[in-house]
Scaffold this motif. Structure first.
Motif, PDB file in Angstrom:
ATOM      1  N   PHE A   2      75.190  34.233 105.424  1.00  0.00           N
ATOM      2  CA  PHE A   2      76.237  33.553 106.185  1.00  0.00           C
ATOM      3  C   PHE A   2      75.628  32.909 107.419  1.00  0.00           C
ATOM      4  O   PHE A   2      75.947  31.790 107.780  1.00  0.00           O
ATOM      5  N   ALA A   3      74.720  33.621 108.095  1.00  0.00           N
ATOM      6  CA  ALA A   3      74.111  33.105 109.315  1.00  0.00           C
ATOM      7  C   ALA A   3      73.266  31.878 109.022  1.00  0.00           C
ATOM      8  O   ALA A   3      73.188  30.945 109.814  1.00  0.00           O
ATOM      9  N   CYS A   4      72.587  31.882 107.835  1.00  0.00           N
ATOM     10  CA  CYS A   4      71.716  30.772 107.492  1.00  0.00           C
ATOM     11  C   CYS A   4      72.487  29.532 107.094  1.00  0.00           C
ATOM     12  O   CYS A   4      71.914  28.453 106.999  1.00  0.00           O
ATOM     13  N   ASP A  21      55.464  34.071 116.829  1.00  0.00           N
ATOM     14  CA  ASP A  21      56.193  33.454 117.938  1.00  0.00           C
ATOM     15  C   ASP A  21      56.378  31.956 117.722  1.00  0.00           C
ATOM     16  O   ASP A  21      56.688  31.215 118.652  1.00  0.00           O
ATOM     17  N   LYS A  22      56.152  31.503 116.485  1.00  0.00           N
ATOM     18  CA  LYS A  22      56.406  30.110 116.124  1.00  0.00           C
ATOM     19  C   LYS A  22      56.918  30.078 114.691  1.00  0.00           C
ATOM     20  O   LYS A  22      56.926  31.113 114.006  1.00  0.00           O
ATOM     21  N   PRO A  23      57.379  28.944 114.198  1.00  0.00           N
ATOM     22  CA  PRO A  23      57.891  28.897 112.827  1.00  0.00           C
ATOM     23  C   PRO A  23      56.847  29.417 111.840  1.00  0.00           C
ATOM     24  O   PRO A  23      55.641  29.210 112.031  1.00  0.00           O
ATOM     25  N   TRP A  24      57.321  30.071 110.798  1.00  0.00           N
ATOM     26  CA  TRP A  24      56.385  30.669 109.858  1.00  0.00           C
ATOM     27  C   TRP A  24      56.732  30.345 108.411  1.00  0.00           C
ATOM     28  O   TRP A  24      57.870  30.056 108.072  1.00  0.00           O
ATOM     29  N   PHE A  25      55.692  30.408 107.582  1.00  0.00           N
ATOM     30  CA  PHE A  25      55.806  30.231 106.140  1.00  0.00           C
ATOM     31  C   PHE A  25      55.105  31.419 105.496  1.00  0.00           C
ATOM     32  O   PHE A  25      53.888  31.550 105.568  1.00  0.00           O
ATOM     33  N   GLU A  65      66.726  38.601 114.171  1.00  0.00           N
ATOM     34  CA  GLU A  65      67.952  37.856 113.924  1.00  0.00           C
ATOM     35  C   GLU A  65      67.749  36.357 114.090  1.00  0.00           C
ATOM     36  O   GLU A  65      68.277  35.552 113.308  1.00  0.00           O
ATOM     37  N   GLU A  66      66.981  35.955 115.094  1.00  0.00           N
ATOM     38  CA  GLU A  66      66.763  34.522 115.311  1.00  0.00           C
ATOM     39  C   GLU A  66      65.969  33.899 114.168  1.00  0.00           C
ATOM     40  O   GLU A  66      66.120  32.712 113.868  1.00  0.00           O
ATOM     41  N   ASP A  67      65.128  34.691 113.494  1.00  0.00           N
ATOM     42  CA  ASP A  67      64.397  34.186 112.340  1.00  0.00           C
ATOM     43  C   ASP A  67      65.328  34.017 111.144  1.00  0.00           C
ATOM     44  O   ASP A  67      65.218  33.055 110.384  1.00  0.00           O
TER      45      ASP A  67
END
Length: 451
Positions: free
Chosen positions: A23-25, A221-225, A283-285
């Protein structure tokens, strides 16, 4: 009774966490172009595809090893299905790609994804073949194009550098690697390769890969894959920890036992661990997450279910060997239900790259299908796969209706998948209509280009 209660509690917690995540996404927006049979109604996301690029979503790419449609919920094939609430929620709140083609075995599928190239161009045509050290893998390509914007990791099964395990995947430009380098090992006694060294492990391998993933994600601490490649449910058949599955009290597996409950238990344990990963994700991720889940090839013949023939699943170019599950859910996925576009495993390279913000939508043999997250259009006119094992090399191509398989000895099999979806009755050359002859000739010409 105490074990059962604990299992039920853990499952309820994990299911709730995944539903909250999805839901959050913003997954699960409705669309008139995709079917919506049985899927729950969720808010339509406000994020457009352009905004997704700019927000640099976190990407969780999960590979299940040897998990075909007949062992996956949401597909008509098979009658015995695993209890997989977490994978089911990914599917139910996003897109199910019904015409996704992998390769017949694991190594060429993984190589095609990480390079964006057909097997004929990488040389990885069967399990144990090795990609060249000169290949630019997906993780390096992304960060070369985006100047190091993303943190990248591969955790789990590698198996695209041969069977000897004498390579460090980080040398390809991946920030972090931990897992098993060669083929599938035991589930409770195995060798973990990390930081250039191997160590003997006795923890359950599916759980350990999840532990490593949780630890890595929480350090970023940055976007990840994250490329998370479980060895489950690949053989050896075994009894996972009882708290992770719903198959009852499984004795140690021995030859002669029904393998299906053990196979399903391995899938359920993997699903349990996927839920645990999501539960332990910041949660922010979660709020900026895209999840892609695939099976790398068809079901092993020991556990193949009808309508597939056991001789036409893993290790073959029939639909049971290469038409495998793929689900996509999360931020920016505005359509939901079933999409029947022709998608090849190579296409994940361009799609994931475009998700990160790379502007190229087509490279090598890869075409991005990111646009399908928000609109219905045609991505490919045909799809292709090949194999080269101890049997004669063979190639397959399809336009979605007709499929042609040709082997190195010159044998040809031509099928109409609409009327014969499990390839039981090849169309004899003498029975071809003029239209079918033209289609077959076209497929043969396209096959020559791909080879």
């Amino acid at each position: 009774m105490e074990t059962t209660s604990r299992t039920q509690y853990l499952r309820a917690t994990l299911i709730f966490s995944v539903i909250t995540l999805l839901f959050a996404c913003g997954g699960g927006g409705s669309s008139s172009e995709a079917t919506n049979d049985g899927a729950p109604t969720t808010p339509t996301p406000e994020t457009s595809p352009t905004e997704v690029e700019n927000t640099s979503p976190n990407i969780l790419f999960i590979i299940a090893d040897d998990m075909g449609k007949d062992s996956t919920n949401g597909f008509s094939e098979g009658t015995v299905k695993p209890y997989t609430p977490n994978i089911d929620n990914i599917a139910d709140n996003g897109l199910t790609f019904s015409n996704f083609w992998s390769y017949p075995v694991c190594s060429p599928t993984r190589a095609s994804i990480i390079t964006g190239k057909n097997a004929s161009r990488t040389g990885v045509k069967w399990a144990g073949d090795a990609i060249s050290s000169d290949e630019t893998v997906l993780q390096k390509y992304i960060n070369d194009e985006l100047d190091g914007t993303y943190a990248t990791a591969v955790i789990g099964k590698w198996h695209i550098s041969g069977n000897r395990g004498q390579v460090n995947p980080e040398d390809f430009g991946i920030d972090y690697y931990a897992g098993v380098l060669a083929g599938t090992e035991q589930y409770y006694d195995w060798s973990l390769y990390e930081d250039g060294e191997s160590s003997v492990q006795t923890s359950y391998i599916t759980e350990k890969f999840t532990d490593l993933s949780i630890e890595w994600v929480n350090q970023q601490d940055k976007p990840w894959f994250l490329w998370l490649a479980y060895t489950a449910p690949h053989t050896p058949f075994h009894a996972p920890p009882a708290s992770m599955h719903a198959q009852g009290n499984l004795a140690e597996y021995e030859d002669g036992l029904d393998a299906i409950p053990y196979y399903m238990a391995a899938i359920e344990a993997m699903d349990f661990q996927i839920g645990r990963l999501l539960l332990n994700m910041p949660e922010e991720d979660k709020e900026n997450l895209v999840i892609i889940f695939i099976g790398d090839n068809g079901t092993p013949n020991q556990v193949t279910q009808s309508p597939y023939d056991r001789s036409r699943t893993k290790g073959t170019l029939y639909q049971g060997g290469i038409n495998t599950p793929m689900f996509v859910s999360g931020v920016g996925v505005e359509r939901w239900g079933v999409d029947d576009n022709l998608i090849s495993s190579t296409d994940l390279f361009a799609t994931i790259a475009e998700l990160t913000g790379v502007e190229t939508t087509e490279i090598h043999d890869s075409k991005s299908f990111l646009s399908l997250f928000s609109s219905n259009e045609v991505i490919r006119e045909y799809q292709y796969a090949e194999m080269d094992s101890e049997e004669p090399a063979a190639w397959a191509i399809s336009d979605g209706v007709y499929k042609l398989i040709v082997d190195a000895d010159g044998a040809e099999s031509f099928y109409n998948l609409y009327v014969d979806p499990y390839e039981d009755n090849p169309i004899a050359t003498s029975e071809l209509s003029d239209v079918e002859r033209a289609i077959k000739e076209d497929l043969m010409n396209r096959l020559a280009v791909e080879r």
